[in-house]
Write a protein that holds these residues in place. Structure first.
Motif, PDB file in Angstrom:
ATOM      1  N   LEU A   1       0.835  -1.204   0.000  1.00 46.45           N
ATOM      2  CA  LEU A   1       0.000   0.000   0.000  1.00 46.45           C
ATOM      3  C   LEU A   1       0.867   1.250   0.000  1.00 46.45           C
ATOM      4  O   LEU A   1       0.563   2.226  -0.701  1.00 46.45           O
ATOM      5  CB  LEU A   1      -0.923  -0.006   1.221  1.00 46.45           C
ATOM      6  N   VAL A   2       1.951   1.243   0.774  1.00 51.92           N
ATOM      7  CA  VAL A   2       2.865   2.392   0.798  1.00 51.92           C
ATOM      8  C   VAL A   2       3.472   2.618  -0.583  1.00 51.92           C
ATOM      9  O   VAL A   2       3.542   3.756  -1.074  1.00 51.92           O
ATOM     10  CB  VAL A   2       3.969   2.173   1.855  1.00 51.92           C
TER      11      VAL A   2
ATOM     12  N   ALA B   1       2.842   5.905  -2.893  1.00 52.05           N
ATOM     13  CA  ALA B   1       4.001   6.688  -3.317  1.00 52.05           C
ATOM     14  C   ALA B   1       4.045   6.812  -4.843  1.00 52.05           C
ATOM     15  O   ALA B   1       4.282   7.906  -5.388  1.00 52.05           O
ATOM     16  CB  ALA B   1       5.284   6.046  -2.792  1.00 52.05           C
ATOM     17  N   THR B   2       3.812   5.697  -5.540  1.00 52.96           N
ATOM     18  CA  THR B   2       3.807   5.729  -7.005  1.00 52.96           C
ATOM     19  C   THR B   2       2.693   6.623  -7.522  1.00 52.96           C
ATOM     20  O   THR B   2       2.886   7.417  -8.463  1.00 52.96           O
ATOM     21  CB  THR B   2       3.641   4.304  -7.555  1.00 52.96           C
ATOM     22  N   TRP B   3       1.522   6.494  -6.917  1.00 56.34           N
ATOM     23  CA  TRP B   3       0.381   7.331  -7.301  1.00 56.34           C
ATOM     24  C   TRP B   3       0.715   8.807  -7.111  1.00 56.34           C
ATOM     25  O   TRP B   3       0.432   9.636  -7.992  1.00 56.34           O
ATOM     26  CB  TRP B   3      -0.815   6.913  -6.448  1.00 56.34           C
ATOM     27  N   SER B   4       1.335   9.168  -5.998  1.00 55.30           N
ATOM     28  CA  SER B   4       1.674  10.566  -5.721  1.00 55.30           C
ATOM     29  C   SER B   4       2.674  11.100  -6.737  1.00 55.30           C
ATOM     30  O   SER B   4       2.559  12.239  -7.206  1.00 55.30           O
ATOM     31  CB  SER B   4       2.239  10.693  -4.298  1.00 55.30           C
ATOM     32  N   VAL B   5       3.671  10.289  -7.094  1.00 55.74           N
ATOM     33  CA  VAL B   5       4.677  10.718  -8.067  1.00 55.74           C
ATOM     34  C   VAL B   5       4.035  10.948  -9.428  1.00 55.74           C
ATOM     35  O   VAL B   5       4.306  11.954 -10.102  1.00 55.74           O
ATOM     36  CB  VAL B   5       5.803   9.668  -8.158  1.00 55.74           C
ATOM     37  N   VAL B   6       3.153  10.002  -9.852  1.00 55.35           N
ATOM     38  CA  VAL B   6       2.492  10.150 -11.151  1.00 55.35           C
ATOM     39  C   VAL B   6       1.616  11.398 -11.166  1.00 55.35           C
ATOM     40  O   VAL B   6       1.595  12.158 -12.154  1.00 55.35           O
ATOM     41  CB  VAL B   6       1.662   8.889 -11.465  1.00 55.35           C
ATOM     42  N   ALA B   7       0.889  11.654 -10.066  1.00 55.54           N
ATOM     43  CA  ALA B   7       0.029  12.834 -10.004  1.00 55.54           C
ATOM     44  C   ALA B   7       0.846  14.118 -10.019  1.00 55.54           C
ATOM     45  O   ALA B   7       0.472  15.109 -10.664  1.00 55.54           O
ATOM     46  CB  ALA B   7      -0.836  12.775  -8.742  1.00 55.54           C
TER      47      ALA B   7
END
Length: 277
Positions: A22-23, A27-33
């Motif tokens: 989940l972390v 983290a990946t989602w935040s970087v892509v956004a």
């Protein structure tokens, strides 16, 4: 001297693995956004933006940049109220699916000519996508809850019926013969032998039906679907409120997982012998 390394229990390792995954996902989602790979930028909301949309949907908040107009949740309902309405619709669809699918499956599995006659129609319904007949249901039953419950019933009914048929055909013949030798009637064979032996398959079919119902809820709530979590997910997407739409999708997915866990728990309590020799 030999030292032994104590490994954590399997359940602990599983939860630690889930937490780490989940972390990584967040983290990946935040970087892509943050990278703004998609324009306009609001089409890729960050986890914090989705969380903010979730909080706003469950609280009173000001709109329009002023403090003179305060709205309640989204579309005048809190998000949890949208969810409860959808759960009620899904619950009714599943209830009718069980009430119709289990007796029909028992009959089709026990009487071969009935199975041969009705089976193609059940397979036909199972193969149809919900959007194929939502228009007919709205025309026949109106835009209110009746058409939505019908659609959810049609999504849940085939897997429950087919699972029941498979369960009936898997009942051991020696069990039936033993009951007949003790003088059991046809009704007693069904209630005392066939139905208990089929119950694990029925519960498996119910799990599949719950999944189908959740995948159908957005289609069911396309027309006059508010309040409703599927209707809110669709409406927020058309209004470019992508963060709110993602929040609705996450709520739908997590609720479906929770319901599946509840059914699996019930299965362990009702049929504890399943999977055991």
């Amino acid at each position: 001297m030999s030292s032994t390394v104590l490994e954590p229990p399997r359940g602990v390792r599983r939860w630690v693995g889930l937490a780490l995954s989940l972390v990584v996902l967040l983290a990946t989602w935040s970087v892509v956004a943050a990278a703004d790979l998609v324009e306009p930028h609001y089409l890729t909301p960050s986890p914090l933006q989705v969380w903010d949309a979730f909080i706003r949907a469950n609280s009173h908040h000001a709109v329009g940049g002023g403090i003179d107009r305060v709205v309640r949740g989204e579309e005048n309902y809190f998000l949890w109220e949208h969810l409860v309405v959808s759960l009620r619709r899904i619950g009714l669809g599943l209830l009718f699916g069980v009430l119709v699918g289990v007796p029909l499956g028992l009959l089709m599995g026990s009487v071969r000519w009935v199975g041969d006659l009705v089976g193609p129609y059940v397979d036909f319904l199972r193969s149809l996508p919900p959007l194929a007949y939502i228009g007919f249901l709205v025309a026949w039953f109106g835009i209110y809850d009746t058409s939505k419950v019908w659609l959810l019933f049609l999504a849940a009914f085939p897997p429950i019926t087919l699972a029941t048929i498979n369960g009936v055909r898997g009942v051991r013949q020696d069990q039936l013969n033993a009951a007949r030798s003790l003088g059991a009637s046809g009704l007693q064979l069904t209630t005392a032998v066939t139905l208990p032996a089929t119950l694990p398959d029925i519960l498996s079919g119910l799990r599949v039906a719950v999944g189908f119902a959740w995948t159908t809820v957005v289609a069911a709530e396309l027309v006059n679907g508010l309040p409703g979590i599927g209707g809110l997910a669709y409406l927020s997407g058309t209004q470019n409120k992508i963060a709110l739409s993602v929040a609705c999708i996450l709520v739908i997915g997590l609720t479906a997982i929770a319901l599946d866990a509840v059914i699996r728990t019930i299965e362990k309590l009702v049929v504890p012998w399943r999977g055991k020799a």
